[in-house]
Design an enzyme around this catalytic site. Structure first.
Site, mmCIF file in Angstrom:
data_model
loop_
_atom_site.group_PDB
_atom_site.id
_atom_site.type_symbol
_atom_site.label_atom_id
_atom_site.label_comp_id
_atom_site.label_asym_id
_atom_site.label_seq_id
_atom_site.Cartn_x
_atom_site.Cartn_y
_atom_site.Cartn_z
ATOM 1 N N SER A 250 -2.711 86.059 26.956
ATOM 2 C CA SER A 250 -1.825 87.033 27.580
ATOM 3 C C SER A 250 -1.384 88.032 26.526
ATOM 4 C CB SER A 250 -0.600 86.325 28.166
ATOM 5 O OG SER A 250 0.261 85.952 27.108
ATOM 6 N N LYS A 251 -0.517 88.944 26.961
ATOM 7 C CA LYS A 251 -0.032 89.997 26.057
ATOM 8 C C LYS A 251 0.586 89.414 24.784
ATOM 9 C CE LYS A 251 0.961 93.728 29.261
ATOM 10 N NZ LYS A 251 1.470 93.181 30.533
ATOM 11 N N ARG A 252 1.160 88.220 24.918
ATOM 12 C CA ARG A 252 1.777 87.593 23.747
ATOM 13 C C ARG A 252 0.786 87.455 22.596
ATOM 14 N NH1 ARG A 252 2.272 82.627 24.344
ATOM 15 N NH2 ARG A 252 1.278 82.458 26.351
ATOM 16 N N HIS A 253 -0.490 87.408 22.937
ATOM 17 C CA HIS A 253 -1.494 87.184 21.900
ATOM 18 C C HIS A 253 -1.956 88.479 21.241
ATOM 19 C CE1 HIS A 253 -1.896 83.433 24.319
ATOM 20 N NE2 HIS A 253 -1.896 82.933 23.108
#
Ligand code: GLU
Length: 508
Positions: A250-253
């Site tokens: 996800s964007k967290r990555h």
């Protein structure tokens, strides 16, 4: 009678993103697998924008998705279909299901339904029409006559549904474990499962390749196909992409969207190569492949069953490999775009030098960003050149010594003939020997003088690409900066001179 879906002849596949955000890596991989399969099979690759959720969809995001696909080189064969344009057909399909006795009217509101569902869950029974109070034939007729709004629910028949997923193998779901599900909401809007089936039939889709987060929707969709009298397409559900921490990507990555990869200087060729290897393998040990090679090698039976992990290191490595394969002509415009204005103007005027610099820096770079970083100082105007303070502390620590070494280098550089890599190497090494110092002790101060930092391509390449005149000018400027350091105190914070002793070049 079962109508034949168009599974005969060449395959037709589609990528069906919901335009609610940027094209993320998982979506791009789905698009790519569809594209590769279609091209490999001589079939058609189509795009359907699933924009029925008006609140969450935006035209801007549709534009972004189209741009990202174009940048990746995933050309579609027909104009994109907008799901929202099919609402009348979706409703007509639901009407057909209702008229053939495969759907029922549900008058219950959310709360009532939630209550029924909770009770049934406890009793371990599926949702069916007769479980909802007030839904007998007579009551229904009265509620219709009274004009009460209703949703339409699919009435799951007895038995079981089996489909053969190309990746996961045969899957069977007992209908006793499936709830009757909504097809058309009471506001007249169709639900995802219905719209997808209706559209895939309309578009003549033969193979549905998508993320395996849709695996659980598939039995419902197969039931709808069958209820509409159409043979379902073949399904291939591609395992999820995980981040390096083992959680769904996800964007967290970080660079989880195509846009972000692009901004980080990843080449489309490298991203395509990387995405293809996320969950698929060519069956041999090839890793660096271009789109044409991928098309040639692609087959559904080599899609891997287990989730794959997004490894940013590998993406950069592949990017480096693709950079090596590109010509300077192809890379130079990309580098140019990333240069600051002043350097860009100059590099545009000095095209030959730009091409040569591009060729040089590509061998040491993994991203175009890093190519631009390395290329920039070649084009910095003399008066704009600044010196990295950390490098200056190290290599110009003793200004008098640095002046001596730079002056010796300057003499050689001014006179070396021919002015080429090997001759410069010989004459500069000889100069270092005359000063009885290791070559590095001359080359590092020189590198700083020429490029403003302690990191650059090989010093002889730097010299030949800057040319004699520009190299000498830069050394002279560094000598002035060093002289200012020498007189202005050794701890001068400005590498060009301590406050109050501006270099002659500075526009004071
Ligand atoms: N719009 C769905 C999604 O973005 C895809 C539906 C499908 O491929 O069937 O997940």
């Amino acid at each position: 009678m079962v109508k034949e879906n168009k599974t005969e002849g060449s395959p037709r596949v589609r990528f069906a993103p919901s335009p609610t955000g940027y094209l993320h890596v998982g979506g791009a991989r789905t698009a790519l697998f569809n594209y590769l399969f279609a091209r490999n099979q001589g079939g058609s690759f189509l795009l359907r924008i699933e924009d029925t959720d008006r609140e969450r969809s935006s035209g801007e995001m549709t534009g972004q998705i189209l741009d990202a696909m174009e940048w990746l080189g995933l050309e579609v064969d027909e104009p994109p279909v907008h799901q929202a344009d099919g609402i009348e057909r979706h409703s007509a399909d639901v009407r057909t299901l209702f008229e053939t006795g495969k759907a029922w009217r549900c008058f219950a509101d959310q709360d009532e339904l939630a209550e029924v569902r909770a009770r049934l869950r406890e009793e371990g029974r599926p949702l069916r029409r007769q479980e909802v109070p007030g839904h007998g034939d007579e009551e229904t007729a009265a509620r219709v006559a009274a004009g009460e709004p209703f949703a339409l629910f699919y009435a799951i028949p007895g038995g079981a549904t089996t489909f053969d997923d190309i990746v996961h193998g045969p899957t069977t779901v007992e209908h006793a474990h499936m709830d009757d599900f909504v097809l058309l909401r009471s506001d007249g809007t169709p639900v995802y499962n219905l719209a997808v089936v209706s559209d895939d039939i309309e578009m003549g889709i033969t193979h549905v390749l998508r993320g395996d987060d849709h695996l659980s929707n598939t039995p419902k969709q197969v039931l709808i196909y069958e209820a509409l009298g159409v043979t379902p397409p073949l399904f291939a559900h591609v395992p999820m992409i995980l981040g390096p921490d083992g959680k769904r990507l996800s964007k967290r990555h970080g660079a989880a969207s195509v846009e972000a990869c692009r901004e980080e200087g990843i080449l489309p060729e490298a991203l395509v190569n990387f995405l293809a290897l996320l969950g698929w393998s060519p069956g041999d040990d090839r890793e660096v492949m271009d789109l044409a090679e991928l098309v040639e090698a692609f087959s559904l039976d080599r899609i891997l069953k287990k989730s794959s992990v997004f490894d940013p290191e590998k993406l950069e490595w592949l990017n480096g490999r693709h950079l090596q394969l590109k010509t300077a002509e192809r890379l130079a415009p990309v580098v140019l775009e990333l240069l600051p204005d002043i350097e860009r103007d100059r590099a545009t005027r000095e095209r030959e030098r730009l091409l040569a610099v591009t060729d040089l820096v590509k061998t040491r770079a993994r991203t175009v960003e890093s190519m631009a970083d390395q290329a920039r100082p070649f084009f910095t105007p003399l008066e704009e050149l600044s010196y990295d303070e950390k490098a200056a502390q190290q290599h110009w620590k003793n200004p008098a010594e640095a002046i001596e070494r730079l002056s010796a280098a300057r003499n050689v550089i001014e006179t070396t003939e021919p002015f080429d890599h090997d001759t410069l190497e010989a004459t500069l090494r000889a100069a270092a020997e005359r000063l009885e110092i290791g070559a590095g002790k001359m080359f590092q101060p020189l590198r700083l003088a020429l490029m403003g930092s302690a990191e650059s391509p090989g010093i002889f390449d730097v010299l030949t690409l800057l040319g004699r005149e520009r190299s000498v000018e830069r050394i002279d400027r560094a000598l002035e900066a060093l002289a200012a350091r020498n007189s202005g105190g050794l701890d001068s914070s400005s590498p060009v001179g301590s406050p109050g002793s501006p270099s002659p070049e500075s526009p004071s």
